[in-house]
Every structure is written in C-alpha cells, then in structure tokens.
Design a protein around this motif. Structure first.
Motif, mmCIF file in Angstrom:
data_model
loop_
_atom_site.group_PDB
_atom_site.id
_atom_site.type_symbol
_atom_site.label_atom_id
_atom_site.label_comp_id
_atom_site.label_asym_id
_atom_site.label_seq_id
_atom_site.Cartn_x
_atom_site.Cartn_y
_atom_site.Cartn_z
ATOM 1 N N SER A 57 0.827 -1.215 0.000
ATOM 2 C CA SER A 57 0.000 0.000 0.000
ATOM 3 C C SER A 57 0.857 1.258 0.000
ATOM 4 O O SER A 57 0.525 2.242 0.646
ATOM 5 C CB SER A 57 -0.985 -0.002 1.166
ATOM 6 O OG SER A 57 -0.374 -0.394 2.355
ATOM 7 N N ARG A 108 1.394 3.366 -2.295
ATOM 8 C CA ARG A 108 0.798 4.539 -2.922
ATOM 9 C C ARG A 108 -0.124 5.265 -1.940
ATOM 10 O O ARG A 108 -0.013 6.471 -1.737
ATOM 11 C CB ARG A 108 0.025 4.120 -4.168
ATOM 12 C CG ARG A 108 -0.344 5.293 -5.036
ATOM 13 C CD ARG A 108 -1.048 4.850 -6.293
ATOM 14 N NE ARG A 108 -0.210 3.987 -7.103
ATOM 15 C CZ ARG A 108 -0.655 3.287 -8.142
ATOM 16 N NH1 ARG A 108 -1.918 3.327 -8.465
ATOM 17 N NH2 ARG A 108 0.159 2.533 -8.846
ATOM 18 N N GLU A 111 -3.999 -2.462 -5.343
ATOM 19 C CA GLU A 111 -3.540 -1.219 -5.974
ATOM 20 C C GLU A 111 -4.143 -1.044 -7.371
ATOM 21 O O GLU A 111 -4.258 0.064 -7.870
ATOM 22 C CB GLU A 111 -2.009 -1.223 -6.074
ATOM 23 C CG GLU A 111 -1.306 -1.147 -4.722
ATOM 24 C CD GLU A 111 -1.142 0.280 -4.236
ATOM 25 O OE1 GLU A 111 -0.692 1.117 -5.002
ATOM 26 O OE2 GLU A 111 -1.489 0.536 -3.064
#
Lengths: 226, 756
Positions: free
Chosen positions: B227, B229, B659
C-alpha cells in the motif's frame, strides 16, 4: 495593517534555466479574498505551493502572518503551515483512512489539542457545513462535493490566518461547486482569514474581492471585481 | 538566537500513526497478516542462521567431553579402549570398546565414566544410545554392532545429537588385536575429528544466508511497498497540513515499526516451537538437541532490534519522495524504464557457470591451476543477485514486445501493464526466482553429497586389513553370505629392489565369482600374470605355513586385458585356496558384494572382526557425518527460503490486486469485461513469471551442473531432478496465473473510481 500574505520578487524553477515564477508578487490582507488566475502551466499552483512553504523559491521573500518563510527551515515552514495556513485542493486531499470527523480534527490534534476537544470543534464545524450526519464516514464513502466541504472545514478548523485553495471546485458540478465555494468564502471571511484562490473559473474569480493574473511566471495585472 | 519552532507533540504523532495503522490494517487485512507472517519467517530464519555455528560447537563440545585422555607414561593407564567409526547407510555408528585394568576394576575409585554413562560397562555389557535402540528395532542386522547384553542407555550428555548411533561395550582386554589404546579417562583428551571444520561452517552459514537472504530481500522490497501509494498519499497530506519531515517519519515509523515488531515478536515466539519440531523430527536428515539452539534473551533482543531497525530503514526509504516532495505525490510519477545494463550481472554469472560446467566436466574432481570452488561460489552469488536485478528489465522488454504484437486485447493489456510496472513485476517474481535457482544448486549439492557418502557402483568392494582381524575370524570372512571373496598378499619392499608385487589368491570358483568372469583354463595351482612384474624367475610372497615369505615362480600365462582390468592393481593371480593366504599380517581380504547387500555384509563383518576397519570407495564415515550436517542446514535454509519466497509472492499478488482496483474500475467503466480483465491479469503474470522463471530454471540447471562437476566426482547429471526443477518452475507460473485470476477484479467497484 499587517498583510496576512506578502510575496515579493518570488522566483522559482524546477529545472535551472526554465523559470516557472519570475518575480511574482502578491499581498493579501486579513479577511480579503484574492483569486489568482492564469492559463494552464502559467505557474499558479507553483506560486501557491511557494506561498505554503512547500516549495522553496530560489529568490524573493514570502511572509505568512508576519513570518518570513524564506529564512525558515523545513521545520519552521511546517510550523507556519500548521498554525497559520489552511489548504483546500481540487481533490480534497483528505486522509483516506480517517473518517470526516478525524480528518477535520486532525489540524487541531497536530497543534496539541486534546482529541476529544478537537473532535468537538470539528463536529461543530461539520454541523455548520451540513455534514454532521456524515461525520463518521470515510472520504471514499461520501460524494465529491461532501468530501470537498469536509476539506474546507479541515482547512479552517484551527482558525488559520491564511487559507490557500487550488482549484477547490475544479472537480465538482455547478451546484456542488457553489455550495463548496459558499462554505469556503463564507467561513474564511467570518473567521477573518485571508483566502487565496487559484482558479481559472470566472465564477469562482467573481467571488473574490480582487483578482490577479499570472502570465509567464509574473503577476501582470490586478483588478478589483467589486 | 533563532528559537526552534514548536514541533508536533510526539504522543500526538504516535497516536496518529497507530490510528492510521489500525484503519489500514482493517482495510487491508490480508496484506498486513502476510507482512507479519513474512517478518516472523524472516526472524526465524535469522535465528536459525545464527544457530548453525552454535549447534556445531555444542556437538563438538560433547564429542570432546567424551574423548579419551592418553597418558604420557603407559604405567598410568587405567583402562584400554578401541574406538571404531562404522559407516552405516549414510550415518556413522560410534562403537567404543572398553577394558578396565584389573586394578581399576577392583579399586574404590574407578575413573569417572564417560558423559551420559552411569558407569563403565563391564565385560559382556553394553550401553547404547536411544537412536541405536530405535534403529535396531527397524534394522535387526544392526544388533551385531553392539557387543554383549545391553544394560543401559547413553544419555544426551554423551551424544553429539539425539540421532547419534553410539555403543559403549565392555570387553576383555584380550579381545583387542594389539591390546587397545591405553587411557586414563575421559574429558578434553585427544581432540576428536571436527564434524565441520570452521571454514566449512562459515561457508555453510553463507550458503544458508544466500538461500534465505535473497528471498528475504525480495520480501522486504515487497513488504515496504505494501500500500505504498496510499501510504505516500496520506503522509503527503500530513506534510501539507504542517507535519514536518521528521514528524511524518515518526507517523510512518509507528506504522512500519508496529508491523515489523509484531512480526519479529511472532518470530521469536514461533522459534522455540520450530526449533523443537525441526530439531527432533529428523526431517532434515540430522537431529539436534533443542537446548543447543535455545533462544537466549540477548539473541532474541538483537534479532528483534535488527528486524525492526531494518524495516524502519526500508519503510522510510519507500516514502522518502512523499516526505520530501509531498506535492509530487498528487501527480502520478513516471515509471523509469529499467536499464538493460541490469542484465549484465546475470549474463556474467551464467557465462561463468556454463564455462565451469563445460571445463570441469570430465575432470572428476581433480583440481586445476586455480581453485574452481571459489570461482563457483562467486558465480552462484553473482547469478543469484543478477536474477533479482534482471527481473525488471526482462519484464519491461518482454512486456513491450507482447504489448505491440499480442494476439488479443487481454494479452496486449496484460503485457502493457507488465511493461508499465516493471518494478511490480520484479517484486512479484523475485522470491520465486531465487528459489528456483537455489533448487538447482541444491540438486548439485545433494548429488555431490550422495556420491561422497555412499558407494555408487552396483558392486562394492570392501577391503579388510588382516592386521585387525583375529586369527579365528579370518576364515569366516571368506564365507560371508552374498559376497565374493579373495585375499591379496603383497611382496615385501626391500632394497635394492623397491618393487611391490600384489598377488590375488583364491580357488578357481572363488576367482570366477570375484572377477565376475571365468579365468581361461583355470586349474588349482595355476598362476597368471595380471600386470608388469619385476625381472627374475620368482617373486617372494607371504604364503608360508605361518605367513613367512616363500618364492613363487613368475607365471607364464597372462590374463586377457579385459579380465586384468577388473582386478587392477593386481600383478599376479594364484589359483589356490584363499585360506592359505590368511596366515600373515600384511594381507587384505577383499569382499565384493552387491550394493543392496552392503548393510548385511557390514553387519556380519563387524560381528566377526569388530576392529578390522573395512574400507571401500565411498565408505567414509567422517565425510558422511559432515555431509549430513551440511545437507541438513542447506535443506533447512532452503525450506525457510521457500516459505519467505512464497510469502513475498503472496504479499505482492494481494497488494497488486488492491492497488489495481482503481485502474480496473476505470477499464470496467470503459466497457472492458471482467473476463478480459481477468485474462489480462493472467497474461501479465504468466508473461512476467514465465520469462523470469525460464531464465531462473536455466540458471538452476547450469548451477547444478557446475556445482556437481566442480565439487563432485560423478559426471552424470541428475536428469530426473533437473526435469522436476523445470516442471516445478512451470507449475509456479501456473500457480501464479491461477492466483492472479483468483484475485482479479470481478465487478465494478464505484468507490474505487473516486480518488481518495
């Protein structure tokens, strides 16, 4: 009267030899609403980020609530952002993991306010903006306009001297845009915050007391809308 | 003086980090659980790696504690002993025969018994290790290795490990062929052979770390990106709200630190269980006492601190850009195209492995001008690292190629995604790549070990020196069931004729059985020349009635070359009863036995002549013990590496799916069917993993051959194992594609369309 925002001769380039800002200047008084306009790529957002102390200009001087950002280090600029600045971006930039109440209370908590008290203040402000029933929802669970109003609440909850808004209604429909703009301008004026609005939308600019235009990295004209 | 601006209170940041972690853990439970499990596996691996030298030292210390002390003056001897190390299958059986002197036996203060023994065994008594007792119940022929009646058990203090086969037997001193070794007692005496020399231990730890370390690096890279991003975006948001870089790092550190600490603590809690289970099952080929590798508080603290520290460093690095340029995170960054130069280490490693495999093939373990083993180790390390570096450019290049020429929308979409996210592809495959390559190396290691510890020919030749065989046991040696026996006697080497002549003695039937072919026109009393002989009409051989030298005429007949080749280096073959050659001290009984019959032959041999010390090509007790420990550590490292690699793959696959949710939602809105999306996912994973694992399998095969040909003597590749390796690599691609299809987006998630 001390200007809430004072920028003089601001120069900035991401790449040497390709300046984005060339001597940009701006002065905004407390309670004043100023729209910064310009074509895409004219440096509006860069200018706003310099005003926020996120980007450090290569030349010039920027004062926020009487503090010169250009002589401060990152910690100092962060402290100014925490105490004297509020932000609204096109997409809100809310923390996805926190609910609206947690997002709005966050600036207060970062200032050391106890969580319960911060939540009380944040809840009151959300109520004021008509978001009380949605306080426990996360940004992904509300509409774009509602998320943007929460972003407005977050930008103003700690009563900053200056609010910077970058295309705050850019992603919204007309009705939602009007609601968000009402909330932003109304709240800023009521709290005597200087509001700098970066926009290319005439309707947004019309809500400002003053509008300036950035052309080739410099503020080339200024006129009063009212 | 400039006053420092007030910072954000640390408790506030800590609470914030904790809140964010809780919410993130709630939303991405599978990823978080996998990260914690992977960290736990990493900690267990690190603790095992640290334990390798500990367990070797502990085993050696116990062996030293039971070693005998030899007096300077024979008059000080209080007992006599004979220590025998018998090879049994791929294990070693230690038999210690003890004869107390009469004075000692009658004295009030006999020498303290060896560790693990309640007392020294008397004549006709034996103490055996628990492992021996278990082995006898499954293999009754092993009972002949213990002299006398078993009266007790050897305790842990007297054993290198719980699986050691040890027998302490009490005998009369007259049983020893030469009176036995005089000793005063046990304890830090003559140092026993080290199971693993220090250099080997260091290499072993290095190999272990290679097996575990590279998948671990892959796992860390994956875990740090979990995670990433969304984490970068929320940290960037905090920076915009006025949290300084240091403060944002603290928030991130809480998130990363809590996860890694949870994993590290889980690892520390799991380690004793893993230790007990693995130490005692014998699944790895070697058992050890769990106490030898028990976790000390210091070691646990250091491992946890290192794990958390490493995770913090990697975690901080992964969000560095978000902290320093928070605004940049709002705009999707361009993906840098991986450089083709990253393929260079892999290419170099493969070339060196190929050259080694080619050059060393046929060398039969002979050393060349330079020590190839060092070159081999360097090439293996280079190839392993090269594989990790090559995954991204391989994915990018192949992705670009298929994206331009793919036969369907799904293939072009999948390939384009692979090309656009080579880093993600690299993280997805890295652990499995290393695992496939390490499997190849493991095949080579196993092959080298197998050839070194067990005779490989279908018929094994055992040679027994007559010097260690009592006179009464010599004739029975010739009649051991299932063997073909003959006796070799040799001429004395005396000046001026420093020539050794070996004569093979057996009757015609015995010679036919032993040679495996009939001798031409064989009759009792006839002799044959089988090799070059010294000039002269006769040779002197110890064939007299009491083993004295007698003159034997040089044979006129010569054996055919193919028959002579089967008994090399024999010079003369004498067709007369073998028993006639058993009277001297300097002959050898040769026993040829089918490999399947080796254990039974050895058991009979030990029962007849326990101190004979039989020898055979491939029967090497010291090497067997050494290689068992080596293989055990390598297997353990490999197992843990496999676990970590699997977790790295699982974390990457699950996180990748999460994602991709927003991008998939956009495609669904555009009208792309969920079936096409699923196929695109399968194409992407198959392409990325297929290309990378094909290269890894090729590297594994080359590595296996290079290892085997450089360090071993057997020149035939273990083709079935290598085929299984290739099939396993293909299966891994299939599993990857299946997982990709399983976690792909199936329906339009409207929430994913919104930017958060």
């Amino acid at each position: 009267m001390t200007a809430a925002v004072r920028a003089e001769g601001v120069e900035f380039a991401f790449t040497p030899g390709e300046p984005v800002l060339c001597g940009a200047a701006l002065e905004v008084a407390a309670g004043e609403v100023v729209a910064v306009r310009g074509r895409s790529g004219s440096g509006k957002s860069t200018f706003l980020l310099c005003l926020a102390g996120i980007l450090a200009p290569q030349a010039g001087r920027i004062e926020i609530a009487g503090r010169d950002l250009t002589v401060l280090d990152d910690d100092g600029r962060s402290a100014v952002r925490r105490t004297s600045l509020g932000f609204v971006f096109q997409f809100g930039e809310l923390v996805a993991e926190l609910d609206l109440l947690g997002n709005v209370a966050l600036p207060l908590e970062l200032l050391g306010v106890r969580r319960s008290r911060a939540a009380r203040h944040a809840g009151a402000l959300l109520d004021e903006l008509g978001l009380g029933p949605l306080a426990r929802r996360r940004p992904g669970e509300v509409s774009g306009g509602q998320a943007q109003r929460a972003a407005v609440a977050r930008a103003l909850v700690h009563r900053p001297a200056v609010v910077l808004a970058d295309e705050p209604t850019g992603s919204l429909d007309e009705e939602n845009a009007a609601t968000v703009l009402d909330a932003l301008v109304g709240l800023a004026v009521r709290r005597s915050a200087a509001l700098v609005l970066v926009t290319h939308d005439d309707r947004v600019a019309e809500r400002a007391s003053r509008s300036v235009t950035l052309v080739d990295g410099a503020v080339t004209d200024a006129w009063s809308a009212r | 003086m400039r006053s420092r601006p007030p910072g954000v209170p640390v408790p506030t940041l800590t609470r914030l980090g904790w809140r964010l972690l809780r919410v993130a853990a709630h939303r991405r439970t599978p990823s978080m659980v996998l990260v914690v499990l992977g960290t736990a596996a990493a900690v267990v691996s690190a603790l095992v790696g640290l334990s390798v030298s500990t367990v070797v030292d502990a085993r050696q210390a116990r062996a030293e504690a039971r070693s005998f002390h030899i007096p300077d003056d024979l008059a000080d001897a209080r007992m006599w002993v004979a220590e025998q190390y018998y090879p049994w299958r791929n294990r070693v059986l230690v038999r210690v025969d003890v004869a107390l002197s009469m004075d000692t036996a009658l004295s009030d203060a006999p020498p303290p018994p060896a560790p693990g023994l309640p007392r020294w065994p008397g004549p006709g008594e034996a103490f055996t290790s628990p492992a021996y007792a278990r082995a006898v119940s499954r293999h009754p022929e092993l009972a002949s290795y213990a002299p006398g009646t078993i009266v007790g058990t050897v305790g842990p203090a007297g054993l290198r490990g719980p699986d050691e086969l040890v027998v302490y037997g009490g005998v009369d001193r007259s049983a020893f062929p030469h009176g036995g070794l005089p000793v005063t007692g046990v304890g830090r005496g003559f140092p026993p052979t080290t199971e693993l020399p220090p250099g080997i231990v260091a290499r072993l730890v290095a190999f272990f770390l290679f097996c575990v370390g590279l998948p671990l690096c892959a796992f860390l890279a994956v875990a740090a990106r979990v995670s990433a991003r969304t984490r970068s975006r929320r940290l960037a948001a905090l920076r915009l709200l006025g949290v300084p870089v240091r403060g944002a790092r603290q928030v991130n550190a809480v998130e990363v630190g809590v996860l890694s600490a949870a994993g590290a603590l889980l690892g520390v809690l799991l380690y004793p269980v893993v230790n007990v289970v693995v130490a005692g099952t014998g699944a790895l080929g070697v058992e050890w006492f769990p106490a030898d590798t028990a976790l000390t508080p210091g070691r646990a603290a250091v491992t946890v601190a290192l794990t958390v520290g490493l995770a913090l460093v990697v975690g901080a690095h992964s969000v560095r850009a978000a902290l320093l340029s928070p605004f940049a995170v709002r705009r999707e960054g361009r993906v840098r195209r991986p450089s083709t130069w990253a393929l260079l280490p892999l290419a170099a490693g493969l070339v060196v492995l190929a050259v080694l495999a080619y050059v060393r093939h046929g060398a039969h373990g002979e050393t060349g001008a330079i020590d190839s083993s060092h070159v081999l180790l360097a090439a293996v390390a280079l190839t392993g690292i090269g594989l990790l570096l090559a995954a991204a450019p391989l994915a990018a290049r192949c992705g670009e190629y298929v994206a331009a020429r793919g036969p369907s929308l799904a293939s072009r979409l999948g390939a384009a995604r692979a090309a656009a996210d080579p880093g993600g592809a690299s993280r997805l495959t890295a652990g499995v790549l290393v695992l496939v390559f390490a499997s190849g190396i493991l095949i080579g290691v196993t092959e080298v070990t197998r050839t070194a510890t067990r005779p490989q020919r279908p018929v094994v030749e055992l040679s027994v020196d007559l010097v260690g065989v009592p006179a009464r046991a010599r004739a029975p040696l010739l009649a051991i069931p299932g063997t073909a026996a003959a006796v070799v006697v040799r001429s004395p080497i005396r000046p001026p004729r420093m020539v050794l002549v070996r004569a093979l003695v057996a009757d015609c039937a015995g010679l036919t059985r032993y040679v495996g072919a009939p001798l031409p026109d064989c009759r009792p009393g006839r002799s044959y020349a089988a090799g070059p002989l010294p000039p002269g009409p006769t040779v002197a051989l110890p064939l007299g009635p009491h083993g004295e030298l007698t003159r034997v005429p040089v044979p006129a007949r010569t054996l055919p070359p193919d028959v002579a080749a089967r008994i090399r280096p024999i010079h003369v073959v004498l067709a007369r009863p073998a028993a006639a050659a058993l009277r001297g001290e300097y002959g050898q009984v040769l026993l040829r036995t089918p490999r399947a019959n080796l254990d039974a032959t050895m058991a009979t041999l030990v029962a007849l002549a326990p101190y004979a010390d039989p020898d055979a090509l491939g029967l090497n007790p010291a090497d067997a013990a050494h290689d068992r420990v080596v293989l055990a550590v390598v297997r353990f490292g490999f197992g843990l590496g496999a676990l970590v690699a699997f977790l790295a793959f699982a974390v990457a696959a699950v996180d990748r799916a999460a994602e991709r949710r927003a991008a998939d939602a956009s495609l669904l809105v555009l009208g792309v069917s969920s079936r096409t999306l699923r196929r695109a996912q399968v194409w992407e994973v198959s392409l990325v993993m297929g290309v990378a694992l094909a290269v890894a399998a090729a590297a594994g095969v080359l590595g296996s051959l290079a290892w085997q040909f450089t360090l071993g003597t057997d020149q035939s590749a273990d083709t079935p194992a290598l085929l299984v390796l290739c099939a396993a690599a293909a299966a891994a691609v299939g599993i990857g594609a299946f997982v990709a299809a399983a976690v792909s987006t199936r329906s339009l998630d409207t929430a994913a369309l919104r930017r958060d």
